[in-house]
Design an enzyme around this catalytic site. Structure first.
Site, PDB file in Angstrom:
ATOM      1  N   ARG A 187       0.737  -1.160  -0.066  1.00 31.08           N
ATOM      2  CA  ARG A 187      -0.049   0.079  -0.034  1.00 31.08           C
ATOM      3  C   ARG A 187       0.772   1.299  -0.103  1.00 31.08           C
ATOM      4  O   ARG A 187       2.114   1.369   0.226  1.00 31.08           O
ATOM      5  CB  ARG A 187      -0.881   0.116   1.156  1.00 31.08           C
ATOM      6  CG  ARG A 187      -2.045  -1.116   1.147  1.00 31.08           C
ATOM      7  CD  ARG A 187      -3.069  -1.126   2.362  1.00 31.08           C
ATOM      8  NE  ARG A 187      -2.243  -1.468   3.560  1.00 31.08           N
ATOM      9  CZ  ARG A 187      -2.379  -0.921   4.834  1.00 31.08           C
ATOM     10  NH1 ARG A 187      -2.736   0.361   4.786  1.00 31.08           N
ATOM     11  NH2 ARG A 187      -1.630  -1.347   5.770  1.00 31.08           N
ATOM     12  N   ASP A 210       6.245 -10.635   8.612  1.00 28.83           N
ATOM     13  CA  ASP A 210       6.147  -9.691   9.537  1.00 28.83           C
ATOM     14  C   ASP A 210       7.476  -9.178   9.627  1.00 28.83           C
ATOM     15  O   ASP A 210       8.195  -9.908  10.304  1.00 28.83           O
ATOM     16  CB  ASP A 210       5.493 -10.113  10.691  1.00 28.83           C
ATOM     17  CG  ASP A 210       5.366  -9.172  11.736  1.00 28.83           C
ATOM     18  OD1 ASP A 210       6.245  -7.997  11.900  1.00 28.83           O
ATOM     19  OD2 ASP A 210       4.629  -9.183  12.737  1.00 28.83           O
ATOM     20  N   ASN A 244      10.520   0.155   4.169  1.00 35.30           N
ATOM     21  CA  ASN A 244       9.466   1.123   4.071  1.00 35.30           C
ATOM     22  C   ASN A 244       8.256   0.861   5.026  1.00 35.30           C
ATOM     23  O   ASN A 244       7.563   1.507   5.396  1.00 35.30           O
ATOM     24  CB  ASN A 244       8.877   1.039   2.706  1.00 35.30           C
ATOM     25  CG  ASN A 244       7.553   1.926   2.588  1.00 35.30           C
ATOM     26  OD1 ASN A 244       7.509   3.084   2.774  1.00 35.30           O
ATOM     27  ND2 ASN A 244       6.409   1.007   2.373  1.00 35.30           N
ATOM     28  N   TYR A 290       6.989   6.778  17.783  1.00 42.52           N
ATOM     29  CA  TYR A 290       7.110   7.006  16.275  1.00 42.52           C
ATOM     30  C   TYR A 290       8.514   7.946  16.090  1.00 42.52           C
ATOM     31  O   TYR A 290       9.340   7.334  15.358  1.00 42.52           O
ATOM     32  CB  TYR A 290       5.995   7.640  15.543  1.00 42.52           C
ATOM     33  CG  TYR A 290       5.956   7.636  13.963  1.00 42.52           C
ATOM     34  CD1 TYR A 290       5.771   6.474  13.400  1.00 42.52           C
ATOM     35  CD2 TYR A 290       6.345   8.890  13.312  1.00 42.52           C
ATOM     36  CE1 TYR A 290       5.657   6.570  11.912  1.00 42.52           C
ATOM     37  CE2 TYR A 290       6.347   8.973  11.996  1.00 42.52           C
ATOM     38  CZ  TYR A 290       5.943   7.718  11.371  1.00 42.52           C
ATOM     39  OH  TYR A 290       5.914   7.601  10.073  1.00 42.52           O
ATOM     40  N   SER A 291       8.643   8.987  16.782  1.00 45.45           N
ATOM     41  CA  SER A 291       9.887   9.717  16.730  1.00 45.45           C
ATOM     42  C   SER A 291      10.925   9.062  17.045  1.00 45.45           C
ATOM     43  O   SER A 291      12.178   9.467  16.395  1.00 45.45           O
ATOM     44  CB  SER A 291       9.549  11.167  17.512  1.00 45.45           C
ATOM     45  OG  SER A 291       8.289  11.773  17.045  1.00 45.45           O
TER      46      SER A 291
HETATM   47  P1  NAP Z   1       0.591   2.630   4.835  1.00 43.45           P
HETATM   48  O1  NAP Z   1      -0.131   3.182   3.711  1.00 43.45           O
HETATM   49  O2  NAP Z   1      -0.185   2.618   6.168  1.00 43.45           O
HETATM   50  O3  NAP Z   1       1.381   1.213   4.437  1.00 43.45           O
HETATM   51  C1  NAP Z   1       1.930   0.653   5.369  1.00 43.45           C
HETATM   52  C2  NAP Z   1       2.694  -0.681   4.720  1.00 43.45           C
HETATM   53  O4  NAP Z   1       3.301  -1.266   5.599  1.00 43.45           O
HETATM   54  C3  NAP Z   1       1.723  -1.627   4.123  1.00 43.45           C
HETATM   55  O5  NAP Z   1       2.110  -2.094   3.057  1.00 43.45           O
HETATM   56  C4  NAP Z   1       1.651  -2.783   5.523  1.00 43.45           C
HETATM   57  O6  NAP Z   1       1.242  -4.100   4.930  1.00 43.45           O
HETATM   58  C5  NAP Z   1       2.968  -2.634   5.514  1.00 43.45           C
HETATM   59  N1  NAP Z   1       3.433  -3.201   7.110  1.00 43.45           N
HETATM   60  C6  NAP Z   1       2.816  -2.703   8.302  1.00 43.45           C
HETATM   61  N2  NAP Z   1       3.414  -3.561   9.289  1.00 43.45           N
HETATM   62  C7  NAP Z   1       4.250  -4.602   8.636  1.00 43.45           C
HETATM   63  C8  NAP Z   1       4.801  -5.443   9.217  1.00 43.45           C
HETATM   64  N3  NAP Z   1       5.095  -5.658  10.475  1.00 43.45           N
HETATM   65  N4  NAP Z   1       5.686  -6.093   8.358  1.00 43.45           N
HETATM   66  C9  NAP Z   1       5.533  -5.997   7.010  1.00 43.45           C
HETATM   67  N5  NAP Z   1       4.815  -4.981   6.604  1.00 43.45           N
HETATM   68  C10 NAP Z   1       4.216  -3.986   7.301  1.00 43.45           C
HETATM   69  O7  NAP Z   1       2.059   3.530   5.154  1.00 43.45           O
HETATM   70  P2  NAP Z   1       2.484   4.645   4.355  1.00 43.45           P
HETATM   71  O8  NAP Z   1       2.002   6.054   4.549  1.00 43.45           O
HETATM   72  O9  NAP Z   1       2.776   4.198   2.970  1.00 43.45           O
HETATM   73  O10 NAP Z   1       3.814   4.646   5.130  1.00 43.45           O
HETATM   74  C11 NAP Z   1       5.030   3.817   4.520  1.00 43.45           C
HETATM   75  C12 NAP Z   1       6.412   4.278   5.465  1.00 43.45           C
HETATM   76  O11 NAP Z   1       6.413   5.956   5.166  1.00 43.45           O
HETATM   77  C13 NAP Z   1       6.331   4.082   6.806  1.00 43.45           C
HETATM   78  O12 NAP Z   1       7.617   3.598   7.228  1.00 43.45           O
HETATM   79  C14 NAP Z   1       6.028   5.355   7.444  1.00 43.45           C
HETATM   80  O13 NAP Z   1       6.462   5.466   8.601  1.00 43.45           O
HETATM   81  C15 NAP Z   1       6.402   6.308   6.287  1.00 43.45           C
HETATM   82  N6  NAP Z   1       6.131   7.577   6.494  1.00 43.45           N
HETATM   83  C16 NAP Z   1       4.678   7.986   6.254  1.00 43.45           C
HETATM   84  C17 NAP Z   1       4.270   9.260   5.948  1.00 43.45           C
HETATM   85  C18 NAP Z   1       2.941   9.719   5.661  1.00 43.45           C
HETATM   86  O14 NAP Z   1       2.614  10.889   5.841  1.00 43.45           O
HETATM   87  N7  NAP Z   1       2.146   8.648   4.990  1.00 43.45           N
HETATM   88  C19 NAP Z   1       5.116  10.281   6.743  1.00 43.45           C
HETATM   89  C20 NAP Z   1       6.353   9.962   7.067  1.00 43.45           C
HETATM   90  C21 NAP Z   1       6.851   8.708   6.866  1.00 43.45           C
HETATM   91  P3  NAP Z   1      -0.068  -4.541   5.065  1.00 43.45           P
HETATM   92  O15 NAP Z   1      -1.047  -3.836   3.715  1.00 43.45           O
HETATM   93  O16 NAP Z   1      -0.195  -6.000   4.670  1.00 43.45           O
HETATM   94  O17 NAP Z   1      -0.782  -4.139   6.262  1.00 43.45           O
END
Ligand code: NAP
Length: 242
Positions: A11, A59, A88, A153-154
């Protein structure tokens, strides 16, 4: 065939990164935790981008599961190695520290920090042997400036930034670069429930970013042109943090 593993590729940012790297000619290994339907959608998009890919469920916080998945991939591909790793996968479990349950503290740190170790450690040796590798760690503005309501998270994202800098110095001689990307607010499932209208007023660009914009930055860091960039944290946040 060149291989890239994107953790949390089912995702959001991970999906956009998978598609970008597919366009760059990589066969994509799409890791996900539980959402097979979304991982399949990513795989379809990768195939539409002209490359093949595969789904790999594990995981990242689970050491044994991660090892078994990587080892089974390696034994199915004895002549190949994963030259690009995008760490990621991530979650947030926001709460003010005074009310934060231990479970929320641990889960966020386990996925980000243990996940980084569990996936990176076994993939590093082949990168060093082949004298080429690219590791991109998904950090956050929270890991640079700290965000109230996100002490867990920070801490996790700050830790991943420090790990990026340390590992980069260990492996630079072998042509393996390690960088972190620090997004601000990016429109994905992770920010669902946040008040975008109110929050965007705090962003100089006056909008949330897109996963595709983050993917372009990751693509550049993966490219041969970025070979002299290592141990760095690149922000992508519409001017939110300077
Ligand atoms: P997201 O849409 O919630 O997607 C999270 C992804 O991580 C999903 O593919 C999920 O898999 C996977 N995931 C969660 N727990 C996992 C685990 N234990 N093992 C393997 N996969 C796991 O998040 P996103 O916004 O794309 O974020 C991606 C990264 O960017 C993260 O590290 C987040 O902290 C960082 N980030 C995001 C933002 C933002 O504003 N969106 C800002 C700064 C940093 P499933 O689909 O199977 O659940």
């Amino acid at each position: 065939m060149k291989y890239a593993l994107v953790t949390g590729g089912s995702r959001g940012i991970g999906r956009a990164v998978s598609v970008k790297l597919a366009r760059m000619g990589y066969h994509i290994i799409i890791n996900y935790a539980s959402n097979a339907t979304e991982a399949e959608k990513t795989l379809e998009l990768v195939q539409q981008a002209g490359q093949d890919g595969e789904m790999l469920k594990f995981d990242v916080s689970n050491h044994q599961q991660t090892r078994e998945a990587i080892e089974s991939w390696e034994s199915a591909h004895p002549e190949e190695y994963i030259e690009v790793l995008v760490n990621n996968a991530g979650i947030r479990r926001d709460n003010i520290m005074a009310f934060m349950p231990e479970e929320d503290w641990r889960r966020v740190l386990n996925i980000t920090l243990d996940g980084f170790y569990n996936v990176t450690q076994p993939l590093l040796q082949p990168m060093l042997v082949h004298k080429f590798g690219r590791i991109i760690n998904m950090a956050s503005v929270s890991g640079l400036k700290g965000m109230p309501g996100q002490t867990n998270y920070s801490a996790a994202k700050g830790g991943i930034i420090a790990a990026t800098k340390a590992l980069a110095q260990e492996v630079a001689r072998k042509n393996v670069t390690v960088n972190a990307v620090a997004p601000g607010f990016i429109r994905t499932d992770m920010v669902e429930g946040l008040d975008e209208e109110a929050l965007k007023k705090t962003i100089p660009a006056n909008r949330f970013g897109t996963p595709e914009e983050v993917a372009e930055l990751v693509g550049f860091l993966v490219s041969p042109d970025a070979g002299y960039i290592t141990g760095n944290v690149i922000s992508i946040n519409g001017g939110l943090y300077t």
